[in-house]
Design a protein around this motif. Sequence first.
Motif, PDB file in Angstrom:
ATOM      1  N   ASN A  59     -13.204  -0.371 -19.045  1.00  0.00           N
ATOM      2  CA  ASN A  59     -14.033  -1.556 -19.276  1.00  0.00           C
ATOM      3  C   ASN A  59     -14.659  -1.578 -20.660  1.00  0.00           C
ATOM      4  O   ASN A  59     -14.996  -2.632 -21.174  1.00  0.00           O
ATOM      5  CB  ASN A  59     -15.147  -1.622 -18.220  1.00  0.00           C
ATOM      6  CG  ASN A  59     -14.597  -1.983 -16.849  1.00  0.00           C
ATOM      7  OD1 ASN A  59     -13.696  -2.782 -16.739  1.00  0.00           O
ATOM      8  ND2 ASN A  59     -15.158  -1.370 -15.819  1.00  0.00           N
ATOM      9  N   GLU A  92      -6.554   3.069 -14.392  1.00  0.00           N
ATOM     10  CA  GLU A  92      -7.082   2.437 -13.178  1.00  0.00           C
ATOM     11  C   GLU A  92      -6.272   1.208 -12.788  1.00  0.00           C
ATOM     12  O   GLU A  92      -5.656   0.562 -13.618  1.00  0.00           O
ATOM     13  CB  GLU A  92      -8.544   2.001 -13.364  1.00  0.00           C
ATOM     14  CG  GLU A  92      -9.468   3.076 -13.879  1.00  0.00           C
ATOM     15  CD  GLU A  92      -9.712   2.930 -15.361  1.00  0.00           C
ATOM     16  OE1 GLU A  92     -10.877   3.025 -15.773  1.00  0.00           O
ATOM     17  OE2 GLU A  92      -8.730   2.701 -16.112  1.00  0.00           O
ATOM     18  N   SER A 143      -6.442  -2.631 -11.069  1.00  0.00           N
ATOM     19  CA  SER A 143      -7.379  -3.710 -10.793  1.00  0.00           C
ATOM     20  C   SER A 143      -7.501  -3.888  -9.281  1.00  0.00           C
ATOM     21  O   SER A 143      -6.710  -3.357  -8.509  1.00  0.00           O
ATOM     22  CB  SER A 143      -6.906  -5.015 -11.448  1.00  0.00           C
ATOM     23  OG  SER A 143      -5.660  -5.400 -10.919  1.00  0.00           O
ATOM     24  N   GLU A 144      -8.461  -4.645  -8.854  1.00  0.00           N
ATOM     25  CA  GLU A 144      -8.782  -4.732  -7.432  1.00  0.00           C
ATOM     26  C   GLU A 144      -7.636  -5.272  -6.580  1.00  0.00           C
ATOM     27  O   GLU A 144      -7.435  -4.849  -5.452  1.00  0.00           O
ATOM     28  CB  GLU A 144     -10.028  -5.614  -7.245  1.00  0.00           C
ATOM     29  CG  GLU A 144     -11.304  -4.977  -7.806  1.00  0.00           C
ATOM     30  CD  GLU A 144     -12.520  -5.859  -7.590  1.00  0.00           C
ATOM     31  OE1 GLU A 144     -12.332  -6.950  -7.010  1.00  0.00           O
ATOM     32  OE2 GLU A 144     -13.615  -5.459  -8.007  1.00  0.00           O
ATOM     33  N   ASP A 145      -6.878  -6.209  -7.114  1.00  0.00           N
ATOM     34  CA  ASP A 145      -5.860  -6.860  -6.298  1.00  0.00           C
ATOM     35  C   ASP A 145      -4.438  -6.398  -6.559  1.00  0.00           C
ATOM     36  O   ASP A 145      -3.521  -6.752  -5.836  1.00  0.00           O
ATOM     37  CB  ASP A 145      -5.914  -8.369  -6.510  1.00  0.00           C
ATOM     38  CG  ASP A 145      -5.611  -8.755  -7.954  1.00  0.00           C
ATOM     39  OD1 ASP A 145      -5.786  -7.899  -8.845  1.00  0.00           O
ATOM     40  OD2 ASP A 145      -5.212  -9.905  -8.186  1.00  0.00           O
ATOM     41  N   GLU A 190      -2.799  -3.517  -6.324  1.00  0.00           N
ATOM     42  CA  GLU A 190      -2.120  -2.619  -5.399  1.00  0.00           C
ATOM     43  C   GLU A 190      -1.472  -3.375  -4.249  1.00  0.00           C
ATOM     44  O   GLU A 190      -0.418  -2.974  -3.749  1.00  0.00           O
ATOM     45  CB  GLU A 190      -3.100  -1.570  -4.871  1.00  0.00           C
ATOM     46  CG  GLU A 190      -3.585  -0.616  -5.950  1.00  0.00           C
ATOM     47  CD  GLU A 190      -4.420   0.525  -5.380  1.00  0.00           C
ATOM     48  OE1 GLU A 190      -4.119   0.958  -4.252  1.00  0.00           O
ATOM     49  OE2 GLU A 190      -5.353   0.980  -6.063  1.00  0.00           O
ATOM     50  N   SER A 191      -2.074  -4.459  -3.822  1.00  0.00           N
ATOM     51  CA  SER A 191      -1.519  -5.236  -2.709  1.00  0.00           C
ATOM     52  C   SER A 191      -0.555  -6.313  -3.182  1.00  0.00           C
ATOM     53  O   SER A 191       0.172  -6.905  -2.374  1.00  0.00           O
ATOM     54  CB  SER A 191      -2.648  -5.877  -1.907  1.00  0.00           C
ATOM     55  OG  SER A 191      -3.420  -6.737  -2.738  1.00  0.00           O
ATOM     56  N   ASN A 223      -0.214  -1.297 -13.726  1.00  0.00           N
ATOM     57  CA  ASN A 223      -1.608  -1.126 -14.155  1.00  0.00           C
ATOM     58  C   ASN A 223      -1.778  -1.437 -15.640  1.00  0.00           C
ATOM     59  O   ASN A 223      -2.748  -2.077 -16.049  1.00  0.00           O
ATOM     60  CB  ASN A 223      -2.082   0.299 -13.868  1.00  0.00           C
ATOM     61  CG  ASN A 223      -2.176   0.602 -12.391  1.00  0.00           C
ATOM     62  OD1 ASN A 223      -2.159  -0.292 -11.559  1.00  0.00           O
ATOM     63  ND2 ASN A 223      -2.273   1.882 -12.047  1.00  0.00           N
ATOM     64  N   SER A 234      -1.627  -5.135 -16.324  1.00  0.00           N
ATOM     65  CA  SER A 234      -2.900  -5.767 -15.949  1.00  0.00           C
ATOM     66  C   SER A 234      -3.950  -5.551 -17.032  1.00  0.00           C
ATOM     67  O   SER A 234      -4.712  -6.460 -17.379  1.00  0.00           O
ATOM     68  CB  SER A 234      -3.377  -5.196 -14.619  1.00  0.00           C
ATOM     69  OG  SER A 234      -4.639  -5.711 -14.257  1.00  0.00           O
ATOM     70  N   GLN A 276      -6.001  -8.339 -19.553  1.00  0.00           N
ATOM     71  CA  GLN A 276      -7.450  -8.346 -19.728  1.00  0.00           C
ATOM     72  C   GLN A 276      -7.825  -8.300 -21.208  1.00  0.00           C
ATOM     73  O   GLN A 276      -8.911  -8.745 -21.593  1.00  0.00           O
ATOM     74  CB  GLN A 276      -8.068  -7.168 -18.975  1.00  0.00           C
ATOM     75  CG  GLN A 276      -7.952  -7.291 -17.466  1.00  0.00           C
ATOM     76  CD  GLN A 276      -8.142  -5.969 -16.758  1.00  0.00           C
ATOM     77  OE1 GLN A 276      -8.458  -4.963 -17.366  1.00  0.00           O
ATOM     78  NE2 GLN A 276      -7.933  -5.969 -15.455  1.00  0.00           N
TER      79      GLN A 276
END
Length: 349
Positions: A26, A150, A152-154, A156-157, A172, A175, A179
């Motif tokens: 971040n 890392e 991101s929140e979505d 992996e699915s 990853n 993503s 950003q």
Amino acid sequence: MSTLKKINVVRRALMQGLTKNIGNTNSTKNIKLTDKTTIKKVLISRPNQRLGNLLLITPLIQEVTNTFPGCKIDLFVKGTIAPIVFENYENINNVVELPKKPFKETLNYIKVWIKLKKQHYDIAINVDKNSSSGRLSVQFANATYKFFGEASEDIESKYKDYEHIAKYPIYNFRSFLTQLGLDKNESPIPSLDLKLSNSEIANGQKLLKDIVNNEKKTICIFTYATGDKCYSETWWEVFYERLKAEYQNNYNIIEVLPVENISKIGFKAPTFYSKDVREIGSLIANSVLFIGADSGIMHLSSASKTPTVGLFSKDNIRKYEPYNNNSVAINTNDSTVDDWIKVINKILS
């Protein structure tokens, strides 16, 4: 479990606990990347010495090269095999190698970290999100942008194949780049690639010819694997007899031997032995099929562009399955020899 393995388990758990909060991607998200051509020097960190784990980062190296054409890449690894694996990757600039046994080579170990610190990179990338040494190296490196691996929140699915160890670092990283302001990349994930040269493939053809001396196509088997991934002599002897019954009239069946020079079928098939991974890859590249348990040589087959049947007795298929060039993973716990033959026939047809 041996005492050494127990110590390594404790060590890894301790290091992961100490480093899980080290580094924060971040911190660079507010720095937008408006011009990809400014990325000239990249660090990719995968401090691991295993053949399979090194081959499994070849897709990421291709991804970085495709994203930043003309960039130069330094690899932060462990051991001495990486320069051989990446020999034909023209944009690999330096291979920074940690010693395999840092406690026995403490001074050299420290020198490597100092060497890393002296460099400046436009982007530093940690391949394995669970690697404490990888996170430390990216934190330690002088880089404008730092990616610690890392998800991101979505993400992996979002992708059905996200779990694969060669694929999730790319998902990853893509993503992360969005950003930073770059366009979203949905192109296919690159395959494993040893980048064998034409001369290496020709040499592999000669090596194979010296073994079989006929015009039949060749099936390679590899009967060894480490630890509990390795099938027993009895298991392999039954399977090998079935392979002979099905294919020996139309195909050669040869066994590629491990560096330990072990055969789980008692050296009953013609064999090939070499300590040169590129030479092994060149021979496999001249075969029509490779069959073997989850191992570095299985990934070497994939990286040599040969259809590969990976045999799995553990629940890690989605993470390590061969995925390119008509390759298949088989769970041998919930299938039969007849099922395996059907899979092989489909590949050979």
